[in-house]
Design a protein around this motif. Structure first.
Motif, mmCIF file in Angstrom:
data_model
loop_
_atom_site.group_PDB
_atom_site.id
_atom_site.type_symbol
_atom_site.label_atom_id
_atom_site.label_comp_id
_atom_site.label_asym_id
_atom_site.label_seq_id
_atom_site.Cartn_x
_atom_site.Cartn_y
_atom_site.Cartn_z
ATOM 1 N N TRP A 45 38.701 14.473 50.685
ATOM 2 C CA TRP A 45 39.554 15.289 51.037
ATOM 3 C C TRP A 45 39.220 15.858 52.430
ATOM 4 O O TRP A 45 39.957 16.039 53.392
ATOM 5 C CB TRP A 45 39.904 16.810 50.265
ATOM 6 N N LYS A 46 37.683 16.008 52.675
ATOM 7 C CA LYS A 46 37.323 16.353 54.069
ATOM 8 C C LYS A 46 37.605 15.156 54.813
ATOM 9 O O LYS A 46 37.985 15.336 56.245
ATOM 10 C CB LYS A 46 35.950 16.571 53.768
ATOM 11 N N THR A 47 37.201 14.055 54.481
ATOM 12 C CA THR A 47 37.410 13.172 55.445
ATOM 13 C C THR A 47 38.860 12.785 55.881
ATOM 14 O O THR A 47 39.093 12.380 57.015
ATOM 15 C CB THR A 47 36.969 11.534 54.937
ATOM 16 N N LEU A 48 39.659 12.966 54.572
ATOM 17 C CA LEU A 48 41.403 12.867 55.011
ATOM 18 C C LEU A 48 41.618 13.907 56.219
ATOM 19 O O LEU A 48 42.354 13.778 57.169
ATOM 20 C CB LEU A 48 42.068 13.139 53.910
ATOM 21 N N THR A 63 45.443 21.528 55.361
ATOM 22 C CA THR A 63 45.791 21.545 54.033
ATOM 23 C C THR A 63 44.720 21.084 53.334
ATOM 24 O O THR A 63 44.276 21.246 52.338
ATOM 25 C CB THR A 63 46.985 21.110 53.616
ATOM 26 N N ASN A 64 44.058 19.866 53.915
ATOM 27 C CA ASN A 64 43.213 18.943 53.142
ATOM 28 C C ASN A 64 41.808 19.531 53.344
ATOM 29 O O ASN A 64 41.008 19.456 52.482
ATOM 30 C CB ASN A 64 43.269 17.493 53.682
ATOM 31 N N TYR A 65 41.629 20.219 54.411
ATOM 32 C CA TYR A 65 40.167 21.205 54.412
ATOM 33 C C TYR A 65 40.322 22.173 53.416
ATOM 34 O O TYR A 65 39.407 22.320 52.852
ATOM 35 C CB TYR A 65 40.162 21.505 55.827
ATOM 36 N N GLU A 66 41.619 22.848 53.343
ATOM 37 C CA GLU A 66 41.412 23.950 52.303
ATOM 38 C C GLU A 66 41.260 23.463 50.789
ATOM 39 O O GLU A 66 40.747 23.999 50.145
ATOM 40 C CB GLU A 66 42.848 24.610 52.243
ATOM 41 N N ILE A 87 30.032 23.660 54.723
ATOM 42 C CA ILE A 87 30.058 24.522 56.230
ATOM 43 C C ILE A 87 30.634 23.582 57.207
ATOM 44 O O ILE A 87 31.193 23.922 58.014
ATOM 45 C CB ILE A 87 28.517 24.662 56.524
ATOM 46 N N GLY A 88 30.506 22.171 56.955
ATOM 47 C CA GLY A 88 31.133 21.191 57.829
ATOM 48 C C GLY A 88 32.848 21.303 57.831
ATOM 49 O O GLY A 88 33.409 21.450 58.829
ATOM 50 N N GLY A 92 35.616 22.542 60.658
ATOM 51 C CA GLY A 92 36.621 21.800 61.037
ATOM 52 C C GLY A 92 37.864 22.559 60.858
ATOM 53 O O GLY A 92 39.125 22.716 61.420
ATOM 54 N N LEU A 93 37.967 23.542 59.602
ATOM 55 C CA LEU A 93 39.035 24.079 59.439
ATOM 56 C C LEU A 93 39.278 25.234 60.341
ATOM 57 O O LEU A 93 40.431 25.370 61.113
ATOM 58 C CB LEU A 93 38.962 24.924 57.950
ATOM 59 N N CYS A 94 38.437 25.970 60.833
ATOM 60 C CA CYS A 94 38.549 26.959 62.003
ATOM 61 C C CYS A 94 39.069 26.206 63.350
ATOM 62 O O CYS A 94 40.004 27.167 63.976
ATOM 63 C CB CYS A 94 36.921 27.630 62.069
#
Length: 266
Positions: A45-48, A63-66, A87-88, A92-94
């Motif tokens: 999900w993070k890579t996406l 959405t995918n970071y969440e 934490i990465g 990315g989300l922020c």
């Protein structure tokens, strides 16, 4: 199972749509063949989210970071790799939230990420703490809040100076960011000091195109806010001169804006 790495390489090469397709394929494969490996699903999900960021699909990236964070939050005892991934994802989300002007959510994201670092006391996450502190400062500034804007930036700089040395290129950028924060809260004389320190470091290093221009532009604004139009014009013109012949649309846009500001002040 190596589609995630392939997706990341494609994104770096600029093949963003292919990168998104590869990242999604990696996610579907992991769901099908390793449904109980929640860590790897969170990684997918993070890579996406990462490659959708590069592709410009910011809402999907959020959405995918969440989704990745929700999975990682269920890990009872995250190891070092899981903490670094978590934490990465926060960082990315922020970033994505700030880019979409969702500053209240970005501020909450930064606070949650900083709380996560405090909870786990992991010294390997100090560089991530810097990123989150800067994102917190920016979010507060964009929300019109003064409390913490300067303090968070100065804390970020103190950590980075310890990690990278006081004359690294990143510190030069950090002092420009501090100048922006100080200008915003009306401390224009202090902002000039921060910008001057930034200029000194950036000139001694191989600053990326536009970085010196940003520092000079900030100086121009600081002088303008203090009522010194002559000094303001001088630094706006320095910003223009430092850009030279822009080689990218982003730098050309910066130069066009500076030309308008400079002409209006002349």
């Amino acid at each position: 199972m190596h589609f995630s790495n392939y997706a990341s390489v494609l994104a770096v090469m600029g093949n963003s749509q292919e990168a998104v397709a590869a990242a999604d394929q990696a996610l579907q494969l992991r769901k099908r063949h390793a449904p109980d490996d929640v860590y790897q699903q969170a990684a997918s999900w993070k890579t996406l989210g990462d490659v959708q960021n590069v592709a410009g699909d910011l809402a999907a990236s959020v959405t995918n970071y969440e989704k990745s964070l929700a999975i990682l939050a269920e890990l009872p005892s995250p190891d070092t790799d899981a903490r670094m991934m978590t934490i990465g994802v926060f960082g990315g989300l922020c970033k994505m939230l700030i880019m979409q002007d969702h500053f209240a959510r970005a501020l909450q994201c930064a606070n949650d990420g900083l709380a996560y670092i405090e909870k786990h006391g992991d010294a390997t996450l100090e560089s991530d703490r810097v990123i989150l502190l800067i994102q917190k400062s920016v979010s507060q500034r964009r929300l019109g809040r003064f409390d913490g804007v300067e303090a968070d930036m100065r804390q970020a700089i103190a950590i980075n100076e310890r990690l990278l040395g006081k004359d690294s290129l990143e510190i030069g950028v950090n002092y420009w960011q501090l100048g922006e924060a100080l200008n915003y809260i009306g401390h224009h004389a202090d902002a000039l000091e921060a910008y001057a320190h930034s200029e000194k470091i950036l000139r001694s290093r191989q600053a990326a195109p536009g970085q010196l221009a940003n520092a000079y532009k900030g100086m121009g604004l600081a002088w303008q806010k203090q009522g010194n139009s002559q000094k303001a014009i001088e630094y706006y013109r320095r910003a223009l001169a430092s850009l030279g012949d822009p080689g990218t649309p982003r730098l050309q846009k910066m130069k066009d804006k500076l030309l308008v500001i400079s002409d209006n002040k002349s």
